[in-house]
Design a protein around this motif. Structure first.
Motif, PDB file in Angstrom:
ATOM      1  N   CYS A 198      -2.325  -6.816 -13.872  1.00 28.38           N
ATOM      2  CA  CYS A 198      -1.779  -7.013 -12.526  1.00 28.38           C
ATOM      3  C   CYS A 198      -0.648  -6.043 -12.224  1.00 28.38           C
ATOM      4  CB  CYS A 198      -1.295  -8.445 -12.330  1.00 28.38           C
ATOM      5  SG  CYS A 198       0.213  -8.836 -13.248  1.00 28.38           S
ATOM      6  N   LEU A 199      -0.069  -5.436 -13.254  1.00 30.74           N
ATOM      7  CA  LEU A 199       1.025  -4.483 -13.035  1.00 30.74           C
ATOM      8  C   LEU A 199       0.654  -3.096 -13.543  1.00 30.74           C
ATOM      9  CD1 LEU A 199       4.277  -6.437 -14.030  1.00 30.74           C
ATOM     10  CD2 LEU A 199       3.386  -6.011 -11.756  1.00 30.74           C
ATOM     11  N   SER A 203      -2.644   2.483  -4.596  1.00 30.31           N
ATOM     12  CA  SER A 203      -1.767   1.349  -4.891  1.00 30.31           C
ATOM     13  C   SER A 203      -2.511   0.200  -5.578  1.00 30.31           C
ATOM     14  CB  SER A 203      -1.129   0.841  -3.597  1.00 30.31           C
ATOM     15  OG  SER A 203      -2.141   0.512  -2.671  1.00 30.31           O
ATOM     16  N   LEU A 257       6.258  -1.999  -8.926  1.00 29.43           N
ATOM     17  CA  LEU A 257       5.179  -2.725  -8.248  1.00 29.43           C
ATOM     18  C   LEU A 257       5.664  -4.073  -7.746  1.00 29.43           C
ATOM     19  CD1 LEU A 257       1.966  -1.957 -10.334  1.00 29.43           C
ATOM     20  CD2 LEU A 257       2.600  -1.098  -8.098  1.00 29.43           C
ATOM     21  N   MET A 258       6.485  -4.740  -8.549  1.00 32.44           N
ATOM     22  CA  MET A 258       7.033  -6.035  -8.138  1.00 32.44           C
ATOM     23  C   MET A 258       7.889  -5.877  -6.886  1.00 32.44           C
ATOM     24  SD  MET A 258       5.874  -8.285  -9.854  1.00 32.44           S
ATOM     25  CE  MET A 258       6.805  -9.381  -8.806  1.00 32.44           C
ATOM     26  N   VAL A 296      -4.224  -2.176  -8.310  1.00 34.91           N
ATOM     27  CA  VAL A 296      -3.956  -2.431  -9.722  1.00 34.91           C
ATOM     28  C   VAL A 296      -5.277  -2.643 -10.456  1.00 34.91           C
ATOM     29  CG1 VAL A 296      -1.605  -3.300  -9.424  1.00 34.91           C
ATOM     30  CG2 VAL A 296      -3.534  -4.892  -9.312  1.00 34.91           C
ATOM     31  N   PRO A 346       7.379  -4.311   0.911  1.00 30.53           N
ATOM     32  CA  PRO A 346       6.560  -3.111   1.099  1.00 30.53           C
ATOM     33  C   PRO A 346       7.273  -2.115   2.008  1.00 30.53           C
ATOM     34  CG  PRO A 346       5.353  -5.111   1.668  1.00 30.53           C
ATOM     35  CD  PRO A 346       6.782  -5.498   1.510  1.00 30.53           C
ATOM     36  N   HIS A 390       0.414 -12.621 -10.847  1.00 23.58           N
ATOM     37  CA  HIS A 390       0.530 -11.292 -10.231  1.00 23.58           C
ATOM     38  C   HIS A 390       1.906 -10.676 -10.467  1.00 23.58           C
ATOM     39  CE1 HIS A 390      -3.250 -11.313  -7.844  1.00 23.58           C
ATOM     40  NE2 HIS A 390      -3.065 -12.612  -7.881  1.00 23.58           N
ATOM     41  N   GLU A 391       2.667 -11.187 -11.395  1.00 26.14           N
ATOM     42  CA  GLU A 391       4.025 -10.676 -11.600  1.00 26.14           C
ATOM     43  C   GLU A 391       4.293 -10.246 -13.036  1.00 26.14           C
ATOM     44  OE1 GLU A 391       6.969 -13.454 -10.328  1.00 26.14           O
ATOM     45  OE2 GLU A 391       6.332 -13.387  -8.240  1.00 26.14           O
ATOM     46  N   GLY A 392       3.264 -10.235 -13.866  1.00 29.68           N
ATOM     47  CA  GLY A 392       3.464  -9.838 -15.253  1.00 29.68           C
ATOM     48  C   GLY A 392       4.134 -10.909 -16.106  1.00 29.68           C
ATOM     49  N   GLU A 393       4.158 -12.138 -15.612  1.00 30.34           N
ATOM     50  CA  GLU A 393       4.836 -13.219 -16.339  1.00 30.34           C
ATOM     51  C   GLU A 393       3.873 -13.987 -17.235  1.00 30.34           C
ATOM     52  OE1 GLU A 393       7.973 -14.592 -16.419  1.00 30.34           O
ATOM     53  OE2 GLU A 393       8.936 -13.198 -15.037  1.00 30.34           O
ATOM     54  N   ARG A 422       5.839 -14.543   0.331  1.00 31.81           N
ATOM     55  CA  ARG A 422       7.031 -13.707   0.339  1.00 31.81           C
ATOM     56  C   ARG A 422       6.734 -12.298   0.863  1.00 31.81           C
ATOM     57  NH1 ARG A 422       8.451 -15.997  -4.817  1.00 31.81           N
ATOM     58  NH2 ARG A 422       7.782 -14.131  -5.916  1.00 31.81           N
ATOM     59  N   GLU A 430       6.825   1.404   4.468  1.00 32.21           N
ATOM     60  CA  GLU A 430       5.836   2.192   5.201  1.00 32.21           C
ATOM     61  C   GLU A 430       5.900   3.646   4.784  1.00 32.21           C
ATOM     62  OE1 GLU A 430       5.389   1.581   9.593  1.00 32.21           O
ATOM     63  OE2 GLU A 430       6.620  -0.154   9.109  1.00 32.21           O
ATOM     64  N   VAL A 490       3.206  -5.101   6.713  1.00 35.87           N
ATOM     65  CA  VAL A 490       3.555  -3.721   7.035  1.00 35.87           C
ATOM     66  C   VAL A 490       2.344  -3.095   7.694  1.00 35.87           C
ATOM     67  CG1 VAL A 490       4.130  -1.476   6.050  1.00 35.87           C
ATOM     68  CG2 VAL A 490       5.183  -3.513   5.131  1.00 35.87           C
ATOM     69  N   LYS A 491       2.580  -2.282   8.691  1.00 39.03           N
ATOM     70  CA  LYS A 491       1.498  -1.586   9.381  1.00 39.03           C
ATOM     71  C   LYS A 491       0.658  -0.821   8.359  1.00 39.03           C
ATOM     72  CE  LYS A 491       3.016   1.310  12.263  1.00 39.03           C
ATOM     73  NZ  LYS A 491       3.863   1.938  13.239  1.00 39.03           N
ATOM     74  N   ASP A 546       0.859  -1.180   0.000  1.00 41.63           N
ATOM     75  CA  ASP A 546       0.000   0.000   0.000  1.00 41.63           C
ATOM     76  C   ASP A 546       0.896   1.232   0.000  1.00 41.63           C
ATOM     77  OD1 ASP A 546      -2.263   1.436  -0.101  1.00 41.63           O
ATOM     78  OD2 ASP A 546      -2.867   1.123   1.975  1.00 41.63           O
ATOM     79  N   PHE A 547       0.506   2.204  -0.757  1.00 39.78           N
ATOM     80  CA  PHE A 547       1.286   3.441  -0.768  1.00 39.78           C
ATOM     81  C   PHE A 547       0.395   4.586  -1.212  1.00 39.78           C
ATOM     82  CE2 PHE A 547       2.298   0.906  -4.603  1.00 39.78           C
ATOM     83  CZ  PHE A 547       1.724   1.709  -5.582  1.00 39.78           C
ATOM     84  N   MET A 554      10.372 -13.036 -22.060  1.00 36.86           N
ATOM     85  CA  MET A 554      10.139 -12.835 -20.630  1.00 36.86           C
ATOM     86  C   MET A 554      11.345 -13.235 -19.809  1.00 36.86           C
ATOM     87  SD  MET A 554       7.115 -11.670 -20.273  1.00 36.86           S
ATOM     88  CE  MET A 554       7.282 -11.609 -18.519  1.00 36.86           C
ATOM     89  N   MET A 577       4.350 -15.676  -4.226  1.00 36.96           N
ATOM     90  CA  MET A 577       4.602 -14.319  -3.780  1.00 36.96           C
ATOM     91  C   MET A 577       3.852 -14.023  -2.482  1.00 36.96           C
ATOM     92  SD  MET A 577       3.649 -10.874  -5.723  1.00 36.96           S
ATOM     93  CE  MET A 577       2.225 -11.833  -6.134  1.00 36.96           C
ATOM     94  N   LYS A 606       5.954  -9.217   3.014  1.00 40.28           N
ATOM     95  CA  LYS A 606       6.167  -8.853   4.417  1.00 40.28           C
ATOM     96  C   LYS A 606       4.950  -8.075   4.895  1.00 40.28           C
ATOM     97  CE  LYS A 606      10.928  -7.794   4.164  1.00 40.28           C
ATOM     98  NZ  LYS A 606      11.689  -6.553   4.177  1.00 40.28           N
ATOM     99  N   ILE A 636       4.329  -6.010 -21.431  1.00 39.94           N
ATOM    100  CA  ILE A 636       5.230  -5.197 -20.600  1.00 39.94           C
ATOM    101  C   ILE A 636       5.794  -4.045 -21.424  1.00 39.94           C
ATOM    102  CG2 ILE A 636       7.401  -5.205 -19.261  1.00 39.94           C
ATOM    103  CD1 ILE A 636       5.649  -6.991 -17.779  1.00 39.94           C
ATOM    104  N   LYS A 681       5.735  -5.116  -3.885  1.00 36.42           N
ATOM    105  CA  LYS A 681       4.964  -6.283  -3.445  1.00 36.42           C
ATOM    106  C   LYS A 681       5.845  -7.163  -2.567  1.00 36.42           C
ATOM    107  CE  LYS A 681       1.623  -6.879  -7.168  1.00 36.42           C
ATOM    108  NZ  LYS A 681       1.230  -7.672  -8.324  1.00 36.42           N
TER     109      LYS A 681
END
Lengths: 296, 181
Positions: free
Chosen positions: B74-75, B34, A36-37, B36, A43, B55-58, B4, A45, B8-9, A2-3, A196, B1, B6, A106, A40
């Motif tokens: 997704c991106l 933020s 974005l990657m 998408v 993240p 979710h990674e554009g792959e 993976r 703060e 965050v508050k 989130d940002f 890719m 992902m 983390k 892309i 994700k």
């Protein structure tokens, strides 16, 4: 993930936003495919993203040709670089790098400025621009512009000379040498598959020869072989004065060995350091065979 | 992902009002900065045809058209969709309920197996059709040829399919252009 996001639409608004957030944490977002990657996975703060995609100004989106060279805005997408006739005809290495970048989807959003500023050792267009000895046009928070040669732009993995109150607004590629008649230019990308793919190693070259076929100027850059894209200056100099078509097998090996002195690759999930060096040696040697037919 | 990520508050950031054309209809909604486009299409407008794959554009399962060009939704930031023309697989369906020629060709040529990649595949092909006007001939327009199989392959490089082995998909794409010639 989130940002906060701010979307300036003019350069004035952009500079104002930069001033406002000077003391806070912010990142620039261009195509955002990489950003974005990253956000994700890690993240942050209280992060603000300054979204550049709506800044409608020739400074960021224009293409201008002059006698000195070719200047294009940092917000041009890989797709626009790929389909530009001028780039295809004069800077084949950049055309091929843009074409080999990621995928159709892309390329529609990823920008050349983003590719440079993300400062990945495997950046495709960035590698081509190093071989072309491009200059980076940097916009400061006061609106003042400056130029930095791209060969000195990268300082480490994902690190550049850009300060927090600066951003890349354009790229300048110098015109060919006046005496240059034949240009051997190309981008060689080695990966486990064609699309890719983040390259295992890449090699960009832009070699100019005069009417007699003698090399008068050369630019060679390597990707995914060191913490940054490296400009293989010594290898490029070695070619000057030689005839491209007549370079002997031993000279090819010498050239490849000189390219290799710039490589300090690592073992990672894509390839081992040993493999990267072997491949780099072989593709460096091979450019004289590949490109003999494709000169323009 | 997912694992993976983390934690965050969470902080409350301002919402953004966006309006765009979604499958021919003007729509608007509030969204996080933020967010998408994929999430907005699926969760706000409840169009589930656009698939979340990697979710990674792959993988390209989430491909939609933004102003007629294919992007990975997704991106693609939702705020950047503001003022744009978005087409999803639901928008391919004609008003009378018939399929778009792109979908028809995929179906007729056995190019759909599990179906997860199909909507993205159809959207990418639709984008290719846009590039070749002769696929939808307008009276008096000059034909500009059809894409080669290699060109189709290059165009579809960002769409993964784990079932078909791509042969049927490429057949479907080729026949789509041949039939429209």
């Amino acid at each position: 993930m989130d940002f906060n996001i701010i979307t300036p639409v003019t350069v004035k608004e952009l500079l104002g936003t930069m001033k406002k957030f000077q003391k806070k944490k912010f990142r620039f977002g261009a195509g955002c495919t990489d950003l974005l990657m990253e956000l994700k996975r890690n993240p942050e703060e209280n992060l603000t993203v300054i979204n550049l995609s709506r800044v409608k100004d020739p400074l960021f989106t224009g293409i201008k040709k002059s006698a000195a060279g070719f200047r294009f805005g940092a917000m041009l997408t890989a797709h626009k670089i790929m389909v530009n006739e001028e780039i295809r005809n004069n800077f084949k290495v950049l055309h091929e790098a843009a074409e080999s970048l990621a995928s159709t989807q892309i390329r529609q959003v990823a920008t050349v400025g983003g590719n440079v500023c993300t400062a990945s050792p495997s950046g495709d267009m960035a590698c081509a621009l190093v071989a072309l000895e491009a200059d980076c046009e940097i916009l400061g928070i006061t609106g003042k512009k400056g130029m930095v040669p791209i060969t000195g732009f990268f300082t480490g993995v994902r690190k550049t000379v850009l300060k927090k109150n600066e951003l890349l607004c354009g790229i300048f590629v110098p015109a060919k040498n006046k005496k240059s008649k034949n240009i051997y230019s190309g981008f060689v990308k080695i990966g486990t598959r064609q699309s890719m793919e983040c390259s295992v190693v890449s090699l960009a070259y832009h070699i100019q020869a005069d009417a007699g076929g003698k090399i008068i100027h050369a630019g060679v850059a390597i990707g995914s072989s060191a913490p940054t894209i490296r400009f293989a200056e010594d290898a490029a100099h070695y070619l000057v004065g030689k005839k491209f078509e007549n370079i002997s097998v031993n000279e090819r090996k010498e050239f490849a060995a000189r390219v290799l002195t710039y490589a300090t690759p690592i073992d990672d999930l894509r390839a081992t350091a040993w493999y990267r060096k072997e491949v780099l040696f072989n593709i460096s040697k091979a450019i004289f065979e590949n490109d003999a037919k494709n000169s323009r | 992902m997912r694992e993976r990520m983390k934690k965050v508050k969470s902080v409350q950031y301002p919402q953004h009002e966006i309006s765009f054309i979604l499958n021919g209809k003007k729509v608007s909604c509030k969204t996080k900065g933020s967010a998408v486009l994929l999430d907005v299409i699926r969760d706000v407008f409840e169009l589930k045809g656009t698939k979340p794959g990697c979710h990674e554009g792959e993988c390209g399962a989430c491909t939609v058209l933004v102003d007629n060009v294919p992007v990975n939704s997704c991106l693609f930031l939702a705020v950047n969709a503001d003022g744009k023309n978005i087409l999803t697989v639901e928008g391919l369906l004609h008003a009378d309920g018939t399929l778009d020629p792109v979908q028809e060709s995929l179906v007729q040529n056995g190019a759909v197996q599990c179906g997860f990649c199909s909507s993205g595949m159809a959207m990418s092909l639709k984008a290719l059709v846009h590039q070749y006007e002769n696929a939808h001939p307008v009276a008096g327009e000059i034909k500009k040829g059809i894409p080669s199989r290699d060109e189709i392959k290059k165009h579809l490089e960002g769409n993964l399919c784990r079932c078909t082995g791509y042969v049927k998909i490429l057949d479907a794409a080729e026949k789509l252009f041949l039939n429209n010639e």
